[in-house]
Design a protein around this motif. Structure first.
Motif, PDB file in Angstrom:
ATOM      1  N   VAL A 177       0.857  -1.184   0.000  1.00  0.00           N
ATOM      2  CA  VAL A 177       0.000   0.000   0.000  1.00  0.00           C
ATOM      3  C   VAL A 177       0.900   1.245   0.000  1.00  0.00           C
ATOM      4  O   VAL A 177       1.950   1.286   0.631  1.00  0.00           O
ATOM      5  CB  VAL A 177      -0.996  -0.028   1.185  1.00  0.00           C
ATOM      6  CG1 VAL A 177      -0.347  -0.513   2.445  1.00  0.00           C
ATOM      7  CG2 VAL A 177      -1.650   1.310   1.404  1.00  0.00           C
ATOM      8  N   LYS A 178       0.445   2.224  -0.749  1.00  0.00           N
ATOM      9  CA  LYS A 178       1.227   3.427  -1.015  1.00  0.00           C
ATOM     10  C   LYS A 178       0.841   4.514  -0.020  1.00  0.00           C
ATOM     11  O   LYS A 178      -0.341   4.813   0.117  1.00  0.00           O
ATOM     12  CB  LYS A 178       0.826   3.865  -2.429  1.00  0.00           C
ATOM     13  CG  LYS A 178       1.753   4.694  -3.187  1.00  0.00           C
ATOM     14  CD  LYS A 178       1.263   4.828  -4.636  1.00  0.00           C
ATOM     15  CE  LYS A 178      -0.202   5.171  -4.720  1.00  0.00           C
ATOM     16  NZ  LYS A 178      -0.803   5.141  -6.037  1.00  0.00           N
ATOM     17  N   LEU A 204      -5.604   5.577   4.667  1.00  0.00           N
ATOM     18  CA  LEU A 204      -6.202   4.386   4.064  1.00  0.00           C
ATOM     19  C   LEU A 204      -7.720   4.491   4.043  1.00  0.00           C
ATOM     20  O   LEU A 204      -8.337   4.989   4.983  1.00  0.00           O
ATOM     21  CB  LEU A 204      -5.753   3.118   4.807  1.00  0.00           C
ATOM     22  CG  LEU A 204      -4.521   2.467   4.155  1.00  0.00           C
ATOM     23  CD1 LEU A 204      -3.293   3.316   4.355  1.00  0.00           C
ATOM     24  CD2 LEU A 204      -4.318   1.063   4.687  1.00  0.00           C
ATOM     25  N   THR A 205      -8.290   3.996   2.953  1.00  0.00           N
ATOM     26  CA  THR A 205      -9.728   4.133   2.739  1.00  0.00           C
ATOM     27  C   THR A 205     -10.438   2.784   2.907  1.00  0.00           C
ATOM     28  O   THR A 205      -9.805   1.730   2.945  1.00  0.00           O
ATOM     29  CB  THR A 205     -10.026   4.607   1.303  1.00  0.00           C
ATOM     30  OG1 THR A 205      -9.699   3.538   0.403  1.00  0.00           O
ATOM     31  CG2 THR A 205      -9.218   5.843   0.939  1.00  0.00           C
ATOM     32  N   LEU A 206     -11.750   2.889   2.927  1.00  0.00           N
ATOM     33  CA  LEU A 206     -12.574   1.682   2.928  1.00  0.00           C
ATOM     34  C   LEU A 206     -12.278   0.830   1.686  1.00  0.00           C
ATOM     35  O   LEU A 206     -12.335  -0.396   1.745  1.00  0.00           O
ATOM     36  CB  LEU A 206     -14.056   2.093   2.960  1.00  0.00           C
ATOM     37  CG  LEU A 206     -15.076   0.967   3.023  1.00  0.00           C
ATOM     38  CD1 LEU A 206     -14.946   0.185   4.325  1.00  0.00           C
ATOM     39  CD2 LEU A 206     -16.498   1.521   2.868  1.00  0.00           C
ATOM     40  N   GLY A 207     -11.955   1.472   0.577  1.00  0.00           N
ATOM     41  CA  GLY A 207     -11.588   0.740  -0.643  1.00  0.00           C
ATOM     42  C   GLY A 207     -10.324  -0.076  -0.428  1.00  0.00           C
ATOM     43  O   GLY A 207     -10.265  -1.260  -0.783  1.00  0.00           O
ATOM     44  N   ASN A 208      -9.296   0.527   0.142  1.00  0.00           N
ATOM     45  CA  ASN A 208      -8.070  -0.217   0.440  1.00  0.00           C
ATOM     46  C   ASN A 208      -8.375  -1.400   1.358  1.00  0.00           C
ATOM     47  O   ASN A 208      -7.845  -2.496   1.177  1.00  0.00           O
ATOM     48  CB  ASN A 208      -7.037   0.669   1.168  1.00  0.00           C
ATOM     49  CG  ASN A 208      -6.559   1.843   0.346  1.00  0.00           C
ATOM     50  OD1 ASN A 208      -6.504   2.965   0.827  1.00  0.00           O
ATOM     51  ND2 ASN A 208      -6.205   1.610  -0.905  1.00  0.00           N
ATOM     52  N   VAL A 263       4.786  -1.221   3.002  1.00  0.00           N
ATOM     53  CA  VAL A 263       4.392   0.178   2.821  1.00  0.00           C
ATOM     54  C   VAL A 263       5.335   0.723   1.752  1.00  0.00           C
ATOM     55  O   VAL A 263       6.537   0.886   1.995  1.00  0.00           O
ATOM     56  CB  VAL A 263       4.515   0.977   4.133  1.00  0.00           C
ATOM     57  CG1 VAL A 263       4.202   2.446   3.896  1.00  0.00           C
ATOM     58  CG2 VAL A 263       3.610   0.380   5.208  1.00  0.00           C
ATOM     59  N   VAL A 264       4.804   0.922   0.551  1.00  0.00           N
ATOM     60  CA  VAL A 264       5.661   1.215  -0.599  1.00  0.00           C
ATOM     61  C   VAL A 264       5.910   2.726  -0.698  1.00  0.00           C
ATOM     62  O   VAL A 264       5.338   3.418  -1.532  1.00  0.00           O
ATOM     63  CB  VAL A 264       5.086   0.619  -1.904  1.00  0.00           C
ATOM     64  CG1 VAL A 264       5.210  -0.900  -1.883  1.00  0.00           C
ATOM     65  CG2 VAL A 264       3.630   0.993  -2.107  1.00  0.00           C
ATOM     66  N   GLN A 318       1.887   5.820   9.700  1.00  0.00           N
ATOM     67  CA  GLN A 318       0.462   5.597   9.943  1.00  0.00           C
ATOM     68  C   GLN A 318      -0.049   4.382   9.167  1.00  0.00           C
ATOM     69  O   GLN A 318      -0.816   3.573   9.701  1.00  0.00           O
ATOM     70  CB  GLN A 318      -0.360   6.829   9.557  1.00  0.00           C
ATOM     71  CG  GLN A 318      -1.792   6.703  10.042  1.00  0.00           C
ATOM     72  CD  GLN A 318      -2.710   7.706   9.404  1.00  0.00           C
ATOM     73  OE1 GLN A 318      -2.878   7.741   8.188  1.00  0.00           O
ATOM     74  NE2 GLN A 318      -3.313   8.541  10.225  1.00  0.00           N
ATOM     75  N   ALA A 319       0.384   4.218   7.933  1.00  0.00           N
ATOM     76  CA  ALA A 319      -0.067   3.060   7.141  1.00  0.00           C
ATOM     77  C   ALA A 319       0.354   1.770   7.834  1.00  0.00           C
ATOM     78  O   ALA A 319      -0.439   0.829   7.959  1.00  0.00           O
ATOM     79  CB  ALA A 319       0.496   3.135   5.728  1.00  0.00           C
TER      80      ALA A 319
END
Ligand code: TYM
Length: 333
Positions: A8-9, A14-18, A40-41, A61-62
């Motif tokens: 994940v970038k 981060l969203t509900l989609g992620n 975490v890219v 945070q990610a």
């Protein structure tokens, strides 16, 4: 068996989609079934205009959100891309494998490139080569499965093409990976603009985007204001009624039902929205609670990332060294 890699970038929260498209499957399924690495890219976040302090903050945070979502450092390897040099080492070899034509055909390059041009910014060269670095992320780990949302399918296809081409030219070096996706919600739409995906960054991230750390009342407000279709009947029809279809898919993903079957139990959009809002709030409740605990102890997160990078490096070094030898570079001796 097999190995899983995904990432994940850190370009936004981060969203509900992620979560529905990728992260939840990593936490609930992949880390139990396969040897898994999640990344975490951060280098990918530098392909568009960025603020250094924000990228740093979003990267930690990610990682914290991924742990809060249930990634277990005892079961999987969680790390930050820039901590493992092998990704950029391998990316160069893959730049020598890919052609500029196939990169210019990538949908995300076309969209993000056009956006940067329209904003009067230069298009960073790394935006074009982005999928090559992504291929390196994947191929450095002899990955079998890449669990991603629908928007990443084209990049994984390119990764497969590059792996096959490299193997044909230089002898078998890379495992050819395949994308996997969740049964529903592989493409969560923006609640205000169901024609587009729910995206975490830049112009995409408006009031139609639910972030996994949103307060329950914020989630409720965003869902209740979702754009629906002009009809009144609740039907699952992605083409004719994308707004309602999106809500049904989110509900199905949260409750485990089928979108079409769920549709038949609603006679109004209002009732559907109320149930979607509550389902999302409940889905995210434990994640928010765990995030609050983890965020209070950043030392722990840093420790997880340090150990993760060590484990990742040990795997990637062997694969990338092998690729360097295969293309004819003189071993370091
Ligand atoms: P990123 O950070 O945009 O998204 C992370 C993951 O979330 C999925 N996703 C979605 N799924 C469903 N609906 C949505 N609205 C939605 N938005 C995002 C994405 O498909 C992705 O699985 N290029 C990648 C990051 C990456 C990567 C990798 C992934 C870099 N190297 C190697 C896998 C393997 C990206 O930008 O994801």
């Amino acid at each position: 068996g097999g190995r899983t890699f995904s990432g994940v970038k850190p370009t936004g929260h981060l969203t509900l989609g992620n979560h529905l498209g990728a992260v939840r499957g990593w936490a609930e399924r992949d880390q139990y079934r396969t040897e898994s690495l999640f990344c975490v890219v951060d280098l990918h976040a530098l392909t568009v205009e960025h603020d250094p302090a924000r990228v740093r903050r979003l990267s930690r945070q990610a990682a914290t959100v991924l742990l809060a979502a249930g990634l277990d450092p005892e079961r999987c390897t969680l790390f930050v891309q820039s901590h493992v040099d092998e990704h950029t080492r391998l990316s160069y070899l893959l730049e020598c494998t890919a052609t500029d034509g196939e990169l210019r055909r990538m949908v995300q390059y076309k969209e993000k490139g056009a956006r940067a041009r329209a904003a009067g910014e230069g298009v960073r060269l790394s935006l074009l080569t982005y999928p090559v670095l992504m291929a390196a992320d994947i191929l450095a780990y002899e990955t079998d499965e890449v669990p991603v949302g629908e928007d990443q399918t084209q990049h994984v296809e390119l990764t497969r093409d590059l792996a096959v081409r490299f193997n044909q030219r230089y002898g078998h070096t890379f495992t050819v990976p395949r994308a996997t996706r969740p049964p529903v919600a592989a493409r969560v739409r923006d609640l205000q603009d169901p024609g587009s995906k729910m995206g975490k960054s830049g112009a995409e991230a408006g009031p139609g985007v639910v972030f996994v750390l949103d307060e329950p009342d914020v989630v409720r407000r965003k869902v209740m204001r979702a754009v629906t279709d002009s009809g009144t009947e609740v039907r699952y029809d992605r083409a004719a009624g994308p707004g309602v279809a999106n809500l049904l898919e989110v509900l199905a993903a949260c409750t485990g039902g089928e979108p079409a079957a769920l549709a038949s139990s609603y006679s109004s959009y209002g009732a559907l929205k109320r149930d979607v809002a509550e389902a999302v709030v409940e889905l995210l409740r434990p994640l928010r609670a765990r995030h609050a605990e983890l965020a209070a102890d950043p030392g722990h997160v840093d420790q997880v990332l340090r150990e993760g990078a060590e484990r990742a490096r040990a795997v990637a070094r062997q694969v990338v060294d092998r690729a360097y030898r295969a293309v004819g570079l003189l071993p370091r001796g």
